[in-house]
Design a protein around this motif. Structure first.
Motif, PDB file in Angstrom:
ATOM      1  N   UNK A 233       0.817  -1.222   0.000  1.00 46.23           N
ATOM      2  CA  UNK A 233       0.000   0.000   0.000  1.00 46.23           C
ATOM      3  C   UNK A 233       0.850   1.270   0.000  1.00 46.23           C
ATOM      4  N   UNK A 234       1.850   1.275  -0.865  1.00 51.44           N
ATOM      5  CA  UNK A 234       2.798   2.388  -0.904  1.00 51.44           C
ATOM      6  C   UNK A 234       2.190   3.593  -1.610  1.00 51.44           C
ATOM      7  N   UNK A 235       2.333   4.734  -0.980  1.00 52.07           N
ATOM      8  CA  UNK A 235       1.945   6.006  -1.580  1.00 52.07           C
ATOM      9  C   UNK A 235       3.071   7.004  -1.441  1.00 52.07           C
ATOM     10  N   UNK A 236       3.157   7.940  -2.375  1.00 53.80           N
ATOM     11  CA  UNK A 236       4.157   9.004  -2.295  1.00 53.80           C
ATOM     12  C   UNK A 236       3.525  10.307  -2.741  1.00 53.80           C
ATOM     13  N   UNK A 237       3.520  11.287  -1.837  1.00 49.69           N
ATOM     14  CA  UNK A 237       2.962  12.608  -2.100  1.00 49.69           C
ATOM     15  C   UNK A 237       4.037  13.640  -1.778  1.00 49.69           C
ATOM     16  N   UNK A 238       4.240  14.600  -2.675  1.00 51.59           N
ATOM     17  CA  UNK A 238       5.247  15.642  -2.448  1.00 51.59           C
ATOM     18  C   UNK A 238       4.591  17.005  -2.585  1.00 51.59           C
ATOM     19  N   UNK A 239       5.068  17.978  -1.807  1.00 53.01           N
ATOM     20  CA  UNK A 239       4.513  19.328  -1.916  1.00 53.01           C
ATOM     21  C   UNK A 239       5.062  20.055  -3.141  1.00 53.01           C
ATOM     22  N   UNK A 240       4.220  20.849  -3.783  1.00 53.94           N
ATOM     23  CA  UNK A 240       4.639  21.705  -4.890  1.00 53.94           C
ATOM     24  C   UNK A 240       4.040  23.086  -4.668  1.00 53.94           C
ATOM     25  N   UNK A 241       4.444  24.024  -5.515  1.00 54.13           N
ATOM     26  CA  UNK A 241       3.909  25.384  -5.411  1.00 54.13           C
ATOM     27  C   UNK A 241       2.411  25.401  -5.653  1.00 54.13           C
TER      28      UNK A 241
ATOM     29  N   UNK B 203       8.365   6.103   1.492  1.00 56.90           N
ATOM     30  CA  UNK B 203       7.013   6.436   1.049  1.00 56.90           C
ATOM     31  C   UNK B 203       6.322   7.373   2.029  1.00 56.90           C
ATOM     32  N   UNK B 204       5.298   8.068   1.543  1.00 58.13           N
ATOM     33  CA  UNK B 204       4.465   8.889   2.424  1.00 58.13           C
ATOM     34  C   UNK B 204       3.500   8.026   3.219  1.00 58.13           C
ATOM     35  N   UNK B 205       3.175   6.860   2.651  1.00 58.31           N
ATOM     36  CA  UNK B 205       2.289   5.909   3.329  1.00 58.31           C
ATOM     37  C   UNK B 205       2.665   4.509   2.878  1.00 58.31           C
ATOM     38  N   UNK B 206       2.239   3.523   3.657  1.00 68.41           N
ATOM     39  CA  UNK B 206       2.568   2.148   3.335  1.00 68.41           C
ATOM     40  C   UNK B 206       3.936   1.764   3.866  1.00 68.41           C
ATOM     41  N   UNK B 207       4.402   0.575   3.494  1.00 69.93           N
ATOM     42  CA  UNK B 207       5.686   0.103   3.986  1.00 69.93           C
ATOM     43  C   UNK B 207       6.356  -0.795   2.952  1.00 69.93           C
ATOM     44  N   UNK B 208       7.684  -0.936   3.101  1.00 70.76           N
ATOM     45  CA  UNK B 208       8.478  -1.777   2.214  1.00 70.76           C
ATOM     46  C   UNK B 208       9.328  -2.716   3.068  1.00 70.76           C
ATOM     47  N   UNK B 209       9.204  -4.014   2.806  1.00 71.05           N
ATOM     48  CA  UNK B 209       9.979  -5.031   3.502  1.00 71.05           C
ATOM     49  C   UNK B 209      11.008  -5.578   2.523  1.00 71.05           C
ATOM     50  N   UNK B 210      12.278  -5.445   2.830  1.00 72.07           N
ATOM     51  CA  UNK B 210      13.362  -5.938   1.982  1.00 72.07           C
ATOM     52  C   UNK B 210      14.212  -6.913   2.784  1.00 72.07           C
ATOM     53  N   UNK B 211      14.272  -8.154   2.287  1.00 75.02           N
ATOM     54  CA  UNK B 211      15.049  -9.206   2.960  1.00 75.02           C
ATOM     55  C   UNK B 211      14.668  -9.313   4.430  1.00 75.02           C
TER      56      UNK B 211
END
Length: 236
Positions: free
Chosen positions: A11-19, A62-70
């Protein structure tokens, strides 16, 4: 025996601020990659491919969610701990090669192994450069090598540390068609030999088809997740 899940994005999300306000780059994206799998990430420019790759590799969060690596949750770590996971488990091949201009081909391959504390770094670096066809170029600096030779140095450097997963961002993007085809063969030869998981961003159909699986992004969402029909089976 079924391979274990090596990389799991939930459930990965990525949000970034802009002008103009917040920009959503990725939204509610879930993806699991198994050990030894080869995965092509495709999609139009601006679809979030590079952002997703950076998050999967622990270069970004990410802004939300999680990542599991190894088995390790990257999203619960600070940058120092993520860097430790990357050093132990991850290799990278970039379109721009990312070689250090002041180091020879041999030294470029040796450096990450020395930083990881691996013994016999020089011997291992020589071996991998020979395997990618550069045994006669050990003392050459990047500016003395062709684009294809520089990419082969980058591939030798990535595989020499024997990573669990190799991330590649448009690895043939700066190469002509003939040289690119050789680089593709090399990537998959080493993938089979070491059972390294491959996660690739590409616009090239020939590279995507060589992968066992393809995911297609559109506007930051997973639009398609299918086996690649022309994928070559791994050797056993």
């Amino acid at each position: 025996m079924t391979e274990q899940v090596l990389l799991d994005a939930r459930n990965v999300g990525k949000v970034v601020p802009t002008a103009e306000g917040e920009l959503t780059i990725l939204q509610d994206l879930s993806l699991a990659v198994r050990e030894g799998e080869s995965l092509a990430i495709t999609g139009p420019s601006g679809s979030g491919k590079s952002t997703l790759l950076g998050i999967l590799a622990g270069l970004d969060v990410p802004s939300s969610g999680e990542v599991i690596l190894c088995g390790q949750n990257l999203t619960r770590m600070d940058e120092e701990k993520r860097a430790g996971v990357r050093a132990k488990h991850v290799g990278f091949v970039f379109q721009s090669f990312q070689l250090l201009p002041g180091l020879t081909a041999l030294e470029n391959v040796m450096l990450p192994m020395e930083l990881h504390g691996l013994k016999d770094a020089r011997s291992l670096a020589r071996d991998y450069l020979a395997r990618v066809g550069l045994a006669e170029r050990l003392s050459h600096y990047p500016q003395q090598l062709s684009g294809g030779e520089q990419q082969r140095v980058a591939i030798a450097r990535a595989f020499a540390s024997q990573p669990d997963v190799l991330f590649a961002d448009e690895p043939t993007g700066n190469l002509d068609q003939h040289t690119g085809a050789k680089i593709i063969d090399l990537l998959f030869d080493l993938n089979r030999e070491q059972n390294t998981t491959l996660v690739l961003i590409t616009h090239e159909e020939r590279l995507a088809q060589r992968c066992g699986r393809r995911v297609h992004l559109v506007a930051g969402s997973l639009a398609e997740d299918t086996p690649s029909s022309a994928a070559q089976p791994a050797e056993v």
